[in-house]
Design an enzyme around this catalytic site. Structure first.
Site, PDB file in Angstrom:
ATOM      1  N   ASN A   9       0.882  -1.171   0.000  1.00 39.56           N
ATOM      2  CA  ASN A   9       0.000   0.000   0.000  1.00 39.56           C
ATOM      3  C   ASN A   9       0.915   1.215   0.000  1.00 39.56           C
ATOM      4  OD1 ASN A   9      -1.780   2.068   0.435  1.00 39.56           O
ATOM      5  ND2 ASN A   9      -2.391   1.416   2.497  1.00 39.56           N
ATOM      6  N   TRP A  10       1.047   1.821  -1.151  1.00 41.79           N
ATOM      7  CA  TRP A  10       1.985   2.939  -1.288  1.00 41.79           C
ATOM      8  C   TRP A  10       1.473   4.209  -0.615  1.00 41.79           C
ATOM      9  CZ3 TRP A  10       3.892   2.935  -7.129  1.00 41.79           C
ATOM     10  CH2 TRP A  10       4.591   1.736  -7.370  1.00 41.79           C
ATOM     11  N   LYS A  11       0.189   4.221  -0.265  1.00 43.95           N
ATOM     12  CA  LYS A  11      -0.427   5.421   0.332  1.00 43.95           C
ATOM     13  C   LYS A  11      -0.169   6.624  -0.578  1.00 43.95           C
ATOM     14  CE  LYS A  11      -0.127   3.127   4.746  1.00 43.95           C
ATOM     15  NZ  LYS A  11      -0.016   3.179   6.197  1.00 43.95           N
ATOM     16  N   HIS A  94      -9.515   1.326   4.724  1.00 47.42           N
ATOM     17  CA  HIS A  94      -8.245   1.495   5.442  1.00 47.42           C
ATOM     18  C   HIS A  94      -8.457   2.432   6.633  1.00 47.42           C
ATOM     19  CE1 HIS A  94      -4.133   2.536   6.393  1.00 47.42           C
ATOM     20  NE2 HIS A  94      -3.776   1.442   5.755  1.00 47.42           N
ATOM     21  N   GLU A  96      -6.749   4.740   7.765  1.00 50.98           N
ATOM     22  CA  GLU A  96      -6.473   6.168   7.483  1.00 50.98           C
ATOM     23  C   GLU A  96      -7.675   6.828   6.828  1.00 50.98           C
ATOM     24  OE1 GLU A  96      -2.767   5.495   5.453  1.00 50.98           O
ATOM     25  OE2 GLU A  96      -1.876   4.877   7.354  1.00 50.98           O
ATOM     26  N   GLU A 166      -5.474  -4.889  10.340  1.00 47.98           N
ATOM     27  CA  GLU A 166      -4.445  -3.884  10.598  1.00 47.98           C
ATOM     28  C   GLU A 166      -4.737  -3.174  11.913  1.00 47.98           C
ATOM     29  OE1 GLU A 166      -2.370  -2.675   6.683  1.00 47.98           O
ATOM     30  OE2 GLU A 166      -4.002  -1.285   7.022  1.00 47.98           O
ATOM     31  N   GLY A 172       2.591   2.273  10.775  1.00 48.59           N
ATOM     32  CA  GLY A 172       3.559   3.354  10.635  1.00 48.59           C
ATOM     33  C   GLY A 172       4.248   3.725  11.937  1.00 48.59           C
ATOM     34  N   SER A 212       3.414  -2.197  10.154  1.00 48.56           N
ATOM     35  CA  SER A 212       4.871  -2.291  10.344  1.00 48.56           C
ATOM     36  C   SER A 212       5.418  -3.679  10.001  1.00 48.56           C
ATOM     37  CB  SER A 212       5.258  -1.884  11.772  1.00 48.56           C
ATOM     38  OG  SER A 212       4.869  -0.544  12.017  1.00 48.56           O
ATOM     39  N   GLY A 233       2.918  -1.122   4.204  1.00 50.53           N
ATOM     40  CA  GLY A 233       3.017   0.308   3.911  1.00 50.53           C
ATOM     41  C   GLY A 233       4.454   0.690   3.623  1.00 50.53           C
ATOM     42  N   GLY A 234       5.129   1.239   4.632  1.00 47.22           N
ATOM     43  CA  GLY A 234       6.481   1.773   4.480  1.00 47.22           C
ATOM     44  C   GLY A 234       7.441   0.858   3.734  1.00 47.22           C
TER      45      GLY A 234
HETATM   46  P1  13P Z   1       3.068   0.361   7.605  1.00 44.20           P
HETATM   47  O1  13P Z   1       3.565  -0.948   7.009  1.00 44.20           O
HETATM   48  O2  13P Z   1       3.817   1.546   7.115  1.00 44.20           O
HETATM   49  O3  13P Z   1       2.935   0.277   9.079  1.00 44.20           O
HETATM   50  O4  13P Z   1       1.581   0.538   7.020  1.00 44.20           O
HETATM   51  C1  13P Z   1       0.685  -0.505   7.138  1.00 44.20           C
HETATM   52  C2  13P Z   1      -0.536  -0.161   6.377  1.00 44.20           C
HETATM   53  O5  13P Z   1      -1.289   0.706   6.763  1.00 44.20           O
HETATM   54  C3  13P Z   1      -0.786  -0.883   5.132  1.00 44.20           C
HETATM   55  O6  13P Z   1      -2.049  -0.608   4.650  1.00 44.20           O
END
Ligand code: 13P
Length: 250
Positions: A9-11, A94, A96, A166, A172, A212, A233-234
């Site tokens: 997930n590149w956000k 998600h 967020e 999640e 994050g 994470s 994510g990251g």
């Molecule tokens: P991180 O891997 O950066 O914690 O993000 C997880 C996430 O929200 C994937 O959708």
């Protein structure tokens, strides 16, 4: 047996040029993956990524979808628009989006229905925040989020949904749920699905962990029996890192 699925997930990261470069670097690194490989990218990157993944085992995903077919919804994208852009998967609900953009369980359900009706593969996100975990509400909350989101789908449609557990406190933050915590809550989600839709579908539905997840902790998490993959994510923003997650079994 459930085939694992690792999705990035590149956000809100990567311009089209950066997206193309990342995918080109990633392609040879993940070509022998035993799992399904997906990158969920910003909409401005659909064209570049859709081109760059041609002939590879990488699949294109989006990060959201609107529930209406068309109309006066400034800034939104319909499921048919995503399909036409070469998108196969879509993340829905998600945390967020729930936290910053007013997404509710009801709108998550509307989006899930629209996406499934259009033939998109859904990655449905559920998960508790820190206060909810500390108060002991995790199991009830993820069960509720799951049931509401899937409401109105046929049994066969439910079986094809991918759920991403999640925990919000792990996103994050560098804090990961322990292998056992993730496995336990994913087990709760699976039993919730099984109770409502039958043991066979509970057994078939794929449930990822997200929060994470990285090259260091992926092996332990993936060794857990309930965990069928990850939403990253990251660690999905750099090809070497993401490929190490994808190739966790190598
Ligand atoms: P991180 O891997 O950066 O914690 O993000 C997880 C996430 O929200 C994937 O959708």
């Amino acid at each position: 047996m459930r085939k694992p699925i690792i999705a990035g997930n590149w956000k809100m990261n990567k311009t089209p040029a950066e997206a193309e470069a990342l995918v080109k670097e990633l392609k040879p690194l993940v070509k022998d993956a035993a799992c399904d490989v997906v990158v969920c990218v910003p909409a401005v990157d659909f064209a570049a990524v859709s081109n760059a993944i041609q002939g590879s085992n990488i699949h294109l995903g989006a990060q959201n979808v609107h529930f209406a077919a068309s109309g006066a919804y400034t800034g939104e994208l319909s499921a048919d628009m995503l399909k036409a852009a070469g998108v196969e998967y879509v993340i829905i609900g998600h945390s967020e989006r729930r936290q910053y953009f007013g997404e509710t369980d009801k709108t998550v359900n509307q989006r899930v229905r629209a996406a499934v009706a259009a033939g998109l593969k859904v990655i449905l996100c559920v998960g508790e925040n820190k206060e909810e975990r500390e108060a002991g509400y995790t199991d009830a909350l993820v069960a509720y989020q799951t049931l509401i989101a899937l409401n109105g789908l046929t049994d066969a449609e439910v079986a094809d949904v991918i759920i991403a557990y999640e925990p919000v406190w792990a996103i994050g933050t560098g804090l990961t749920a322990t292998d056992e915590q993730a496995n336990e809550t994913i087990g709760v989600i699976r039993r919730t699905v099984a109770q409502k839709y039958g043991a066979e579908i509970g057994d078939k539905i794929r449930i990822q962990y997200g929060g994470s997840m990285n090259p260091k902790n992926v092996k332990g998490l993936m060794a857990q029996p309930e965990i069928d993959g990850g939403l990253i994510g990251g660690a999905s923003l750099k090809a070497p890192d993401f490929s190490l997650v994808v190739n966790y079994d190598k």
